[in-house]
Design a protein around this motif. Structure first.
Motif, PDB file in Angstrom:
ATOM      1  N   TRP A  26      17.418  -7.773  -2.237  1.00 44.70           N
ATOM      2  CA  TRP A  26      17.541  -7.955  -3.681  1.00 44.70           C
ATOM      3  C   TRP A  26      17.011  -9.319  -4.094  1.00 44.70           C
ATOM      4  O   TRP A  26      16.244  -9.436  -5.061  1.00 44.70           O
ATOM      5  N   VAL A  27      17.404 -10.388  -3.369  1.00 46.53           N
ATOM      6  CA  VAL A  27      16.910 -11.730  -3.687  1.00 46.53           C
ATOM      7  C   VAL A  27      15.387 -11.770  -3.561  1.00 46.53           C
ATOM      8  O   VAL A  27      14.691 -12.283  -4.442  1.00 46.53           O
ATOM      9  N   ALA A  28      14.859 -11.221  -2.484  1.00 44.18           N
ATOM     10  CA  ALA A  28      13.405 -11.217  -2.272  1.00 44.18           C
ATOM     11  C   ALA A  28      12.684 -10.463  -3.384  1.00 44.18           C
ATOM     12  O   ALA A  28      11.649 -10.921  -3.885  1.00 44.18           O
ATOM     13  N   ASN A  29      13.220  -9.331  -3.798  1.00 38.96           N
ATOM     14  CA  ASN A  29      12.592  -8.555  -4.876  1.00 38.96           C
ATOM     15  C   ASN A  29      12.655  -9.281  -6.210  1.00 38.96           C
ATOM     16  O   ASN A  29      11.733  -9.166  -7.027  1.00 38.96           O
ATOM     17  N   GLU A  30      13.734 -10.015  -6.450  1.00 34.40           N
ATOM     18  CA  GLU A  30      13.821 -10.819  -7.671  1.00 34.40           C
ATOM     19  C   GLU A  30      12.721 -11.888  -7.686  1.00 34.40           C
ATOM     20  O   GLU A  30      12.097 -12.138  -8.717  1.00 34.40           O
ATOM     21  N   VAL A  61      15.599 -16.036   9.838  1.00 29.50           N
ATOM     22  CA  VAL A  61      15.850 -16.636   8.534  1.00 29.50           C
ATOM     23  C   VAL A  61      15.818 -15.502   7.511  1.00 29.50           C
ATOM     24  O   VAL A  61      14.977 -14.603   7.592  1.00 29.50           O
ATOM     25  N   ASP A  62      16.764 -15.518   6.572  1.00 27.07           N
ATOM     26  CA  ASP A  62      16.857 -14.425   5.605  1.00 27.07           C
ATOM     27  C   ASP A  62      15.545 -14.257   4.845  1.00 27.07           C
ATOM     28  O   ASP A  62      14.980 -13.173   4.801  1.00 27.07           O
ATOM     29  N   ILE A  63      15.071 -15.336   4.233  1.00 26.74           N
ATOM     30  CA  ILE A  63      13.804 -15.280   3.496  1.00 26.74           C
ATOM     31  C   ILE A  63      13.026 -16.568   3.755  1.00 26.74           C
ATOM     32  O   ILE A  63      13.569 -17.659   3.602  1.00 26.74           O
ATOM     33  N   LEU A  64      11.791 -16.414   4.143  1.00 24.84           N
ATOM     34  CA  LEU A  64      10.862 -17.541   4.211  1.00 24.84           C
ATOM     35  C   LEU A  64       9.953 -17.406   2.999  1.00 24.84           C
ATOM     36  O   LEU A  64       9.331 -16.365   2.791  1.00 24.84           O
TER      37      LEU A  64
END
Length: 119
Positions: A26-30, A61-64
């Motif tokens: 969800w964070v990545a898509n935002e 890592v969750d998001i790079l």
């Protein structure tokens, strides 16, 4: 005169039950959205997701992400519980492992010792 609403505290697990399968995507898509995300707005940075669940040693890592206009690497570590030593340590290790300039740690509550350590 405008009518103002008050903010209500909400339990994040009412919206996302699993960090890796629900919240991280969800964070990545935002961030990928055409519109500026709330995260980008709060940081004052335009971000581009490089990879979700990027392998750094034995962990991910969750998001790079990368800052669009200057190519700085950004580690985004998130959790659905209050801050803990595990996520603090991982954030620092991830930043070192991908040569990140910025660490973003998202959690619903931060303990003072974790906030102080990140400062």
């Amino acid at each position: 005169m405008p009518e103002l609403e008050s903010l209500e505290s909400q339990e994040v697990r009412d919206y996302w039950t699993d960090e890796a399968r629900d919240f991280t995507p969800w964070v990545a898509n935002e961030i990928r959205s055409e519109d500026e995300s709330e995260l980008e707005n709060a940081l004052g940075l335009e971000l581009e997701v490089i990879k979700e669940e990027k392998s750094v040693g034995r962990y991910n890592v969750d998001i790079l992400a990368e800052v669009v206009n200057d190519n700085r690497n950004v580690v985004i570590e998130n959790q659905l519980n209050s801050s803990d030593h595990d996520h603090l340590g991982k954030s620092i290790a991830y930043a070192s492992g991908v040569d990140a300039d910025i660490i973003v740690w998202i959690a619903p509550r931060f303990y003072d010792e974790h906030r102080d350590a990140m400062q």
